[in-house]
Design an enzyme around this catalytic site. Sequence first.
Site, PDB file in Angstrom:
ATOM      1  CG  HIS A   7      46.698  54.096  36.055  1.00  0.00           C
ATOM      2  ND1 HIS A   7      47.378  53.732  34.919  1.00  0.00           N
ATOM      3  CD2 HIS A   7      45.707  53.200  36.189  1.00  0.00           C
ATOM      4  CE1 HIS A   7      46.815  52.661  34.386  1.00  0.00           C
ATOM      5  NE2 HIS A   7      45.786  52.321  35.132  1.00  0.00           N
ATOM      6  NE  ARG A  48      52.475  48.440  35.532  1.00  0.00           N
ATOM      7  CZ  ARG A  48      51.888  47.484  36.242  1.00  0.00           C
ATOM      8  NH1 ARG A  48      50.621  47.555  36.546  1.00  0.00           N
ATOM      9  NH2 ARG A  48      52.586  46.439  36.658  1.00  0.00           N
ATOM     10  CB  THR A  49      55.460  54.819  32.144  1.00  0.00           C
ATOM     11  OG1 THR A  49      55.651  55.955  33.006  1.00  0.00           O
ATOM     12  CG2 THR A  49      55.415  55.306  30.710  1.00  0.00           C
ATOM     13  CG  HIS A  50      50.284  51.322  30.926  1.00  0.00           C
ATOM     14  ND1 HIS A  50      49.899  52.164  31.940  1.00  0.00           N
ATOM     15  CD2 HIS A  50      49.869  50.072  31.274  1.00  0.00           C
ATOM     16  CE1 HIS A  50      49.265  51.443  32.874  1.00  0.00           C
ATOM     17  NE2 HIS A  50      49.243  50.184  32.497  1.00  0.00           N
ATOM     18  CD  GLU A  99      43.681  41.957  24.392  1.00  0.00           C
ATOM     19  OE1 GLU A  99      42.658  41.966  25.104  1.00  0.00           O
ATOM     20  OE2 GLU A  99      44.725  42.570  24.695  1.00  0.00           O
ATOM     21  CB  SER A 159      51.298  46.645  32.493  1.00  0.00           C
ATOM     22  OG  SER A 159      50.565  45.771  33.339  1.00  0.00           O
ATOM     23  CG  ASN A 195      38.181  42.910  31.235  1.00  0.00           C
ATOM     24  OD1 ASN A 195      39.089  43.504  31.831  1.00  0.00           O
ATOM     25  ND2 ASN A 195      38.336  42.418  30.022  1.00  0.00           N
TER      26      ASN A 195
END
Length: 273
Positions: free
Chosen positions: A72, A93-95, A194, A213, A236
């Site tokens: 990133h 971006r901040t997750h 997951e 996100s 993926n």
Amino acid sequence: MNNPLDDSKANPFEIAQQAAERIAALTGVHQHDIALTLGSGWAKAADLIGETVATVDATEIPGFSAPAVQGHVATIRSIQLPNGKHALVLGARTHFYEGHGVRRVVHGVRTAAATGVKTMVLTNGCGGIRPEWKPGTPVLISDHINLTAASPLEGAKFVDLTDLYSARLREVARSVDPTLDDGVYVQFRGPQYETPAEVQMAKVLGGDLVGMSTALEAIAVREAGMELLGISLMTNQAAGIQKTPLSHAEVLEAGRDAESRISALLAQIVSKL
Ligand code: 8IG
């Protein structure tokens, strides 16, 4: 590392306004029309959409911080499109999984709105649930399911989320590539991927894509009154859909392999927004 958004008494919209003023001062561009958040696999689009007017380090802008994930980038770019419009490209971006709170997650969106942006483009890399989607497939987001149990809205703000991912903008994207599929994006908190059982749950709930996100940011886009286009790069197949374990290295590689193709697609779409 001091971030003004970490002061719970601060007003996040005032900090977004300050960020917008700093962007105007550093770039010389006082009003932006379109903003893009470029997730994994999408970074090259910034080089294709127009002429870069200025690049600033995100850490120079109030409320932004350095990114936590390798792959990133932490720059904010002002780009002039061939049609004369000004685009703000948010590479930082901040997750939510970083644990800095939702205010930091949606600060880029709120800053974009404060610079005058009316059209927000959110991109990401994510996992795919539909077996016919192979890694490297771009997918338009049609709706989301927010499984983070969080919200960027504070207090009794009852914001409507119907047609959050603008059907009109999805049609604009399809005018560039009629083969683009769309799907429901399910945001998990992460940072773990997951379990296969969670992916099956997301599927039963109506999900097509799983990621970490976008949904929280999308809510802030609607709160700010901007029109939203969401595009995912499926890097993926989600856990259990692909038979092999997921690895961040493979995800990055799939992103790199698809990057030129999807970045060119995004640049074409942006030229029509
Ligand atoms: I790239 O399979 C990417 N981001 N939650 N699941 C979730 N986030 C992701 C995935 C994935 N791939």
